[in-house]
Scaffold this motif. Structure first.
Motif, PDB file in Angstrom:
ATOM      1  N   PRO A  94       0.451 -71.117 -26.889  1.00 49.04           N
ATOM      2  CA  PRO A  94       0.561 -70.320 -25.652  1.00 49.04           C
ATOM      3  C   PRO A  94       0.086 -68.879 -25.815  1.00 49.04           C
ATOM      4  N   SER A  95       0.386 -68.247 -26.934  1.00 48.55           N
ATOM      5  CA  SER A  95      -0.008 -66.846 -27.110  1.00 48.55           C
ATOM      6  C   SER A  95      -1.521 -66.691 -27.137  1.00 48.55           C
ATOM      7  N   LYS A  96      -2.211 -67.646 -27.732  1.00 49.35           N
ATOM      8  CA  LYS A  96      -3.673 -67.567 -27.782  1.00 49.35           C
ATOM      9  C   LYS A  96      -4.274 -67.743 -26.383  1.00 49.35           C
ATOM     10  N   LEU A  97      -3.683 -68.625 -25.567  1.00 53.38           N
ATOM     11  CA  LEU A  97      -4.179 -68.804 -24.205  1.00 53.38           C
ATOM     12  C   LEU A  97      -3.963 -67.542 -23.383  1.00 53.38           C
ATOM     13  N   VAL A  98      -2.789 -66.928 -23.505  1.00 54.46           N
ATOM     14  CA  VAL A  98      -2.485 -65.716 -22.751  1.00 54.46           C
ATOM     15  C   VAL A  98      -3.463 -64.599 -23.089  1.00 54.46           C
ATOM     16  N   ILE A  99      -3.860 -64.520 -24.336  1.00 60.89           N
ATOM     17  CA  ILE A  99      -4.761 -63.450 -24.773  1.00 60.89           C
ATOM     18  C   ILE A  99      -6.186 -63.665 -24.265  1.00 60.89           C
ATOM     19  N   ASN A 100      -6.607 -64.926 -24.094  1.00 63.76           N
ATOM     20  CA  ASN A 100      -8.012 -65.224 -23.848  1.00 63.76           C
ATOM     21  C   ASN A 100      -8.367 -65.521 -22.399  1.00 63.76           C
ATOM     22  N   VAL A 101      -7.404 -65.495 -21.486  1.00 58.95           N
ATOM     23  CA  VAL A 101      -7.726 -65.728 -20.076  1.00 58.95           C
ATOM     24  C   VAL A 101      -7.250 -64.546 -19.256  1.00 58.95           C
ATOM     25  N   GLN A 102      -7.887 -64.382 -18.094  1.00 59.90           N
ATOM     26  CA  GLN A 102      -7.528 -63.301 -17.187  1.00 59.90           C
ATOM     27  C   GLN A 102      -7.209 -63.872 -15.813  1.00 59.90           C
ATOM     28  N   PHE A 103      -6.179 -63.337 -15.173  1.00 59.39           N
ATOM     29  CA  PHE A 103      -5.855 -63.729 -13.802  1.00 59.39           C
ATOM     30  C   PHE A 103      -5.121 -62.578 -13.146  1.00 59.39           C
ATOM     31  N   ALA A 104      -5.395 -62.386 -11.868  1.00 60.13           N
ATOM     32  CA  ALA A 104      -4.878 -61.216 -11.155  1.00 60.13           C
ATOM     33  C   ALA A 104      -3.525 -61.460 -10.519  1.00 60.13           C
ATOM     34  N   GLY A 105      -3.255 -62.693 -10.107  1.00 60.64           N
ATOM     35  CA  GLY A 105      -2.015 -62.968  -9.397  1.00 60.64           C
ATOM     36  C   GLY A 105      -0.888 -63.355 -10.326  1.00 60.64           C
ATOM     37  N   ALA A 106       0.095 -64.051  -9.766  1.00 60.17           N
ATOM     38  CA  ALA A 106       1.246 -64.477 -10.556  1.00 60.17           C
ATOM     39  C   ALA A 106       1.011 -65.799 -11.266  1.00 60.17           C
ATOM     40  N   PHE A 107      -0.022 -66.569 -10.859  1.00 60.87           N
ATOM     41  CA  PHE A 107      -0.242 -67.902 -11.415  1.00 60.87           C
ATOM     42  C   PHE A 107      -1.653 -68.030 -11.987  1.00 60.87           C
ATOM     43  N   PHE A 108      -1.746 -68.779 -13.056  1.00 58.41           N
ATOM     44  CA  PHE A 108      -3.027 -69.218 -13.595  1.00 58.41           C
ATOM     45  C   PHE A 108      -2.985 -70.743 -13.592  1.00 58.41           C
ATOM     46  N   LYS A 109      -3.909 -71.380 -12.821  1.00 61.58           N
ATOM     47  CA  LYS A 109      -3.807 -72.806 -12.563  1.00 61.58           C
ATOM     48  C   LYS A 109      -4.982 -73.574 -13.188  1.00 61.58           C
ATOM     49  N   ASP A 110      -4.902 -74.910 -13.042  1.00 64.59           N
ATOM     50  CA  ASP A 110      -5.940 -75.780 -13.594  1.00 64.59           C
ATOM     51  C   ASP A 110      -7.316 -75.436 -13.037  1.00 64.59           C
TER      52      ASP A 110
END
Length: 291
Positions: free
Chosen positions: A130-146
């Motif tokens: 999970p920590s690696k995913l959080v570091i490598n993706v960007q999203f502006a809202g409250a959710f990051f979806k499929d």
């Protein structure tokens, strides 16, 4: 009193029993203004919670209950190390789904003989870091979806699919399903590993010509008709939809002349008839008067 206690609980579960982690949600960012030093983190069995403080990942909380003030908690260790009495305001809690997910990615390509094709690829995966995913993706809202992860995968899949389809003819396209799956799997496995995601499998779910008429002709060919007959049957269907009576002739492969007299204009005083296999032409004036 209960409302005050409920406000100190950091969880994806709502008070009515529903969850903020919908089936297509990968990451949920908890409102940071509700995170305090007295908060109690409750992580569900299908989640991990990544806590980011001042731009750095300080803890990955597994499923269970986590009290920030507990001496064994990594967050309390962070506060004691920096001599903080409470968590800084810049504390972000990101709940990450660890269940199996599926995303379907659609695109367009073409064959070596320039036939446009529509394709769809199903990708099955789960988050392992999970920590690696959080570091490598960007999203502006409250959710990051499929669907947002699909935008990362789409260019890679398009490149691998086109690298194979652009080199084969239309008649050989459906023999390449295995090659496409292998190529896409190899490329995605390496890319997703960099995001902390484990690739489970890849499946090509659709690969069809963009032109609907060409799709029907291929279906008729695969049913056993010759290509010429399949083309005629496809054209006959189009003529039938237009109400054209020539559709039957197109289907059976015979000419259709609805107004032969308008196509062949013979002289009014010229008779054509056959005698003994020879064509004889006479003018009406040369015939006997009694004839």
């Amino acid at each position: 009193m209960s409302l005050q206690f409920r406000g100190q609980v950091i969880s994806t579960e709502r008070e009515d029993g529903t969850s903020l982690m919908a089936p297509d949600v990968l990451i949920f960012r908890y409102p940071k203004e509700q995170i305090t030093s007295k908060s109690l983190f409750i992580v569900q069995p299908t989640e991990n919670c990544v806590v980011v403080i001042q731009g750095q990942v300080q803890a990955v909380l597994p499923p269970g209950t986590h009290n920030i003030q507990s001496p064994q908690n990594p967050l309390s260790s962070f506060m004691s190390r920096f001599r903080y009495n409470q968590l800084p305001f810049d504390t972000v809690a990101l709940f990450v789904s660890t269940t199996r997910h599926e995303v379907r990615i659609q695109g367009k390509s073409q064959t070596d003989d320039l036939v446009p094709l529509d394709y769809e690829v199903a990708v099955y995966y789960r988050i392992t870091d999970p920590s690696k995913l959080v570091i490598n993706v960007q999203f502006a809202g409250a959710f990051f979806k499929d669907g947002e992860l699909a935008s990362y995968l789409s260019p890679i899949i398009d490149q691998e699919v086109s690298s194979i389809l652009n080199q084969v003819k239309l008649v050989d396209v459906y023999k390449k399903f295995g090659d496409i799956s292998v190529a896409v799997t190899g490329a995605l496995k390496q890319f997703l590993a960099e995001l902390g995601v484990e690739l489970i499998s890849v499946r090509v779910t659709r690969l069809i010509p963009e032109d609907p008429e060409l799709r029907r002709i291929i279906q008729l060919r695969d049913l056993g008709l010759e290509v010429e007959k399949a083309v005629r049957m496809g054209l006959a269907r189009v003529l039938t939809e237009q109400g054209n009576p020539a559709s039957v002739n197109m289907a059976i492969g015979t000419p259709y002349y609805p107004n032969l007299t308008t196509l062949v204009n013979l002289p009014q005083r010229l008779l054509q008839f056959s005698m003994g296999g020879k064509e004889v032409e006479k003018d009406e004036q040369d015939q006997p008067k009694g004839a």
